[in-house]
Design a protein around this motif. Structure first.
Motif, short mmCIF file in Angstrom:
data_model
loop_
_atom_site.label_atom_id
_atom_site.label_comp_id
_atom_site.label_asym_id
_atom_site.label_seq_id
_atom_site.Cartn_x
_atom_site.Cartn_y
_atom_site.Cartn_z
N ASP A 57 -22.32 -23.70 56.72
CA ASP A 57 -22.02 -22.21 56.77
C ASP A 57 -22.02 -21.45 55.30
OD1 ASP A 57 -19.67 -22.94 56.20
OD2 ASP A 57 -18.67 -21.79 57.67
N SER A 58 -22.14 -22.62 54.25
CA SER A 58 -22.10 -21.95 52.83
C SER A 58 -23.44 -21.19 52.50
CB SER A 58 -21.86 -23.08 51.71
OG SER A 58 -22.79 -24.02 52.05
N SER A 59 -23.40 -20.32 51.86
CA SER A 59 -24.59 -19.29 51.53
C SER A 59 -25.23 -20.15 50.19
CB SER A 59 -24.17 -18.01 51.08
OG SER A 59 -23.38 -17.86 50.02
N GLY A 60 -26.62 -19.88 50.18
CA GLY A 60 -27.52 -20.21 49.04
C GLY A 60 -27.37 -21.88 49.10
N THR A 95 -41.63 -27.67 48.68
CA THR A 95 -40.71 -27.31 49.57
C THR A 95 -41.54 -26.81 50.75
OG1 THR A 95 -38.77 -25.58 49.91
CG2 THR A 95 -40.67 -24.61 48.76
N SER A 96 -40.80 -26.59 51.89
CA SER A 96 -41.42 -26.23 53.00
C SER A 96 -40.52 -25.19 53.67
CB SER A 96 -41.59 -27.20 54.24
OG SER A 96 -40.54 -27.90 54.51
N THR A 97 -39.26 -24.88 53.31
CA THR A 97 -38.44 -23.93 53.75
C THR A 97 -37.89 -22.92 52.89
OG1 THR A 97 -36.39 -25.37 53.95
CG2 THR A 97 -37.96 -25.40 55.95
N ALA A 98 -37.83 -23.64 51.69
CA ALA A 98 -36.73 -22.79 50.66
C ALA A 98 -35.26 -22.58 51.19
CB ALA A 98 -37.39 -21.72 50.28
N ASP A 99 -35.23 -21.34 51.27
CA ASP A 99 -33.71 -21.06 51.75
C ASP A 99 -33.81 -20.27 53.01
OD1 ASP A 99 -30.99 -21.26 51.99
OD2 ASP A 99 -30.71 -19.96 50.14
N ILE A 100 -34.57 -20.53 54.04
CA ILE A 100 -34.76 -19.83 55.10
C ILE A 100 -33.49 -19.82 56.06
CG2 ILE A 100 -35.70 -19.95 57.42
CD1 ILE A 100 -38.56 -20.99 56.23
N TYR A 101 -32.71 -20.73 56.08
CA TYR A 101 -31.47 -20.55 56.71
C TYR A 101 -30.54 -19.41 56.34
CZ TYR A 101 -27.42 -22.21 59.34
OH TYR A 101 -26.31 -22.23 60.17
N ASP A 102 -30.60 -19.00 55.04
CA ASP A 102 -29.86 -17.83 54.79
C ASP A 102 -30.30 -16.59 55.33
OD1 ASP A 102 -28.06 -17.93 51.43
OD2 ASP A 102 -27.85 -19.10 53.26
N GLY A 103 -31.90 -16.63 55.40
CA GLY A 103 -32.59 -15.50 56.01
C GLY A 103 -32.17 -15.52 57.55
N GLU A 104 -32.16 -16.61 57.98
CA GLU A 104 -31.86 -16.59 59.48
C GLU A 104 -30.48 -16.09 59.82
OE1 GLU A 104 -34.32 -20.48 60.85
OE2 GLU A 104 -32.31 -20.84 60.15
N ARG A 105 -29.52 -16.41 58.99
CA ARG A 105 -28.22 -15.87 59.34
C ARG A 105 -28.30 -14.23 58.92
NH1 ARG A 105 -24.50 -20.08 56.15
NH2 ARG A 105 -26.08 -20.12 54.84
N ALA A 106 -28.74 -14.00 57.86
CA ALA A 106 -28.85 -12.56 57.56
C ALA A 106 -29.41 -11.76 58.40
CB ALA A 106 -29.60 -12.55 56.02
N TRP A 116 -27.11 -5.84 56.09
CA TRP A 116 -27.57 -7.00 55.55
C TRP A 116 -26.31 -7.62 54.63
CZ3 TRP A 116 -32.08 -9.55 57.19
CH2 TRP A 116 -32.91 -8.50 57.70
N PRO A 117 -26.05 -8.84 54.72
CA PRO A 117 -25.19 -9.58 53.71
C PRO A 117 -25.07 -8.95 52.39
CG PRO A 117 -26.15 -11.31 55.17
CD PRO A 117 -26.99 -10.16 55.50
N LYS A 118 -24.19 -8.91 51.64
CA LYS A 118 -24.02 -8.20 50.37
C LYS A 118 -24.97 -8.99 49.36
CE LYS A 118 -20.89 -6.52 46.83
NZ LYS A 118 -19.24 -6.36 46.55
N HIS A 119 -24.76 -10.31 49.45
CA HIS A 119 -25.50 -11.16 48.54
C HIS A 119 -26.82 -11.76 48.89
CE1 HIS A 119 -21.95 -10.75 46.16
NE2 HIS A 119 -21.09 -11.10 46.86
N TYR A 120 -27.19 -11.31 49.89
CA TYR A 120 -28.65 -11.80 50.66
C TYR A 120 -29.72 -10.83 49.90
CZ TYR A 120 -32.73 -12.65 53.49
OH TYR A 120 -33.73 -13.15 53.56
N HIS A 121 -30.66 -11.64 49.43
CA HIS A 121 -32.18 -11.20 48.85
C HIS A 121 -33.28 -11.82 49.72
CE1 HIS A 121 -35.52 -9.66 46.51
NE2 HIS A 121 -34.75 -8.85 46.26
N TYR A 122 -34.26 -11.20 50.35
CA TYR A 122 -35.21 -12.02 50.85
C TYR A 122 -35.99 -12.98 50.01
CZ TYR A 122 -38.73 -8.89 48.54
OH TYR A 122 -39.55 -8.51 47.36
N HIS A 123 -35.82 -12.69 48.62
CA HIS A 123 -36.86 -13.73 47.81
C HIS A 123 -36.03 -15.17 47.87
CE1 HIS A 123 -37.55 -15.83 43.99
NE2 HIS A 123 -38.76 -15.51 44.28
#
Length: 391
Positions: A57-60, A95-106, A116-123
């Motif tokens: 559950d950690s971000s990034g 890579t095939s997913t990069a950080d998609i999990y953060d996007g899923e949780r966002a 949206w989460p404060k520190h989330y950015h779609y990039h």
């Protein structure tokens, strides 16, 4: 031109540094796979190759894994940046997913709370994010891009790095792969009926699929060998695109065979020069049958062959680099006079219908000097690379 692999960093379910991966190759084989909750849409707890050092559950998490890898390369990176201009150091990451999990949780938070989460950015989930993160963190100014060809991504990143050095577009390349767990891959492969109910069993008679994993494998590649003590180089690269099917391999292994032949030709080696093959070995019915046929056709039945995916899980876009990294460790340790144990397949019956290859079935202590590593991906994106010691 030699493409020297001066230093290596590894992060996977086996551990967060190269020492942990050495331990896995130094004695009795142990798997890093474990049951993980929170990713399966039906509430199941599949066996996954999670990097245990980082809570799910950690971000990034993707960048956090990259940080663990870069920390292993500190001394070599310092030497590199003191001698090579920033604009002459490139970064190429598969890579095939990069950080998609953060996007899923966002997206889940946005659906629940309307924000949206404060520190989330779609990039964070864009495919170039891992390469850009490394380049920015190290203040580099050279070419920077990602390669995404599914499971062959980081093998092709290594090949691309070698080509960049040959073309004179850079003097050094930080190259490899990074991928993190996410719901997309866990549930996507499950929907394809490609995931194992337990720990995967490559080349087994009763094999039933893969275990998804995550991790990072990074190399520092240069034209010269004076940025580290290693004497290992990327000798040959082969790739093909047979485009047989979106997700199934070409049954006769035509694309895989072409990639392996190309790697041997570029390295100016013959089949008898290969001491060990790290197979793609996903433990799916079709891949293992195709790959055994291809290896038998190109290499024959004498060279030891095994998969390491029952140890790390299938790390998708990072798999090629991580598995090349295990080969690097085997080669470097033999050069230092130490002997490691090849990954092996025991505790289950192998599929007798497969083409005859020399599958490692028990602890086997070898000192390989030249290794081939195979990566075969969706859409027929095949890659085969050869790394070896140069005296």
């Amino acid at each position: 031109m030699n493409a020297w692999l001066n230093d290596l960093a590894l992060v996977s379910a086996l551990g967060a540094d190269t020492s942990a991966h050495l331990d896995a190759l130094s004695g009795e084989q142990r798997s890093g796979l474990a049951q993980v909750a929170g990713l399966d849409n039906e509430g199941m707890t599949p066996y996954l190759g999670q990097v245990a050092n980082l809570p799910l559950d950690s971000s990034g998490r993707n960048n956090a894994m990259i940080d663990l890898a870069l920390a292993q390369l500190t001394n070599t990176l310092d030497k590199l940046r003191s001698r090579v201009a920033a604009h002459r150091i490139a970064v190429i990451i598969g890579t095939s997913t990069a950080d998609i999990y953060d996007g899923e949780r966002a997206r889940a938070q946005q659906a629940r709370h309307g924000s949206w989460p404060k520190h989330y950015h779609y990039h964070q989930q864009s495919l170039d994010a891992p390469a850009q993160y490394i380049s920015n963190k190290l203040a580099l100014e050279g070419p920077c891009y990602s390669i995404s060809t599914a499971c062959s991504s980081s093998s092709k990143a290594l090949s691309s790095a070698k080509a960049m050095l040959q073309a004179g577009l850079a003097d050094a390349v930080i190259c490899g792969g990074a991928d993190s767990l996410c719901q997309l891959t866990v549930n996507g492969f499950k929907a394809l009926a490609s995931t194992s109910a337990g720990i995967c069993q490559p080349f087994a008679q009763q094999r039933d699929g893969i275990n998804i994993g995550e991790g990072v494998g990074l190399f520092i590649m240069t034209r010269s060998a004076d940025f580290g003590s290693a004497r290992c180089a990327l000798l040959g690269c082969g790739s093909s695109s047979d485009a047989y099917h979106m997700s199934a391999p070409e049954p006769q292994g035509k694309g895989a065979i072409a990639a392996m032949h190309q790697a041997l030709a570029e390295a100016a080696l013959t089949a008898t020069d290969i001491d060990y093959i790290n197979a793609h070995g996903t433990a799916t019915v079709k891949n293992d049958a195709m790959e055994a046929r291809a290896i038998a056709d190109v290499i024959g039945a004498q060279t030891p062959v095994s998969s390491s995916k029952h140890l790390t899980g299938h790390t998708l876009g990072a798999a090629g680099a991580i598995e090349a990294g295990l080969c690097w460790l085997l080669i470097e340790q033999q050069r230092l006079g130490k002997t490691l144990t090849l990954p092996y397949h025991s505790g289950y019956a192998l599929d007798a219908s497969l083409a005859t290859i020399n599958l490692v079935q028990q602890p086997t202590r070898e000192r390989p000097k030249t290794c081939m590593s195979n990566s075969f991906a969706f859409g027929g994106n095949n890659a085969s690379i050869i790394i070896g010691e140069i005296a």
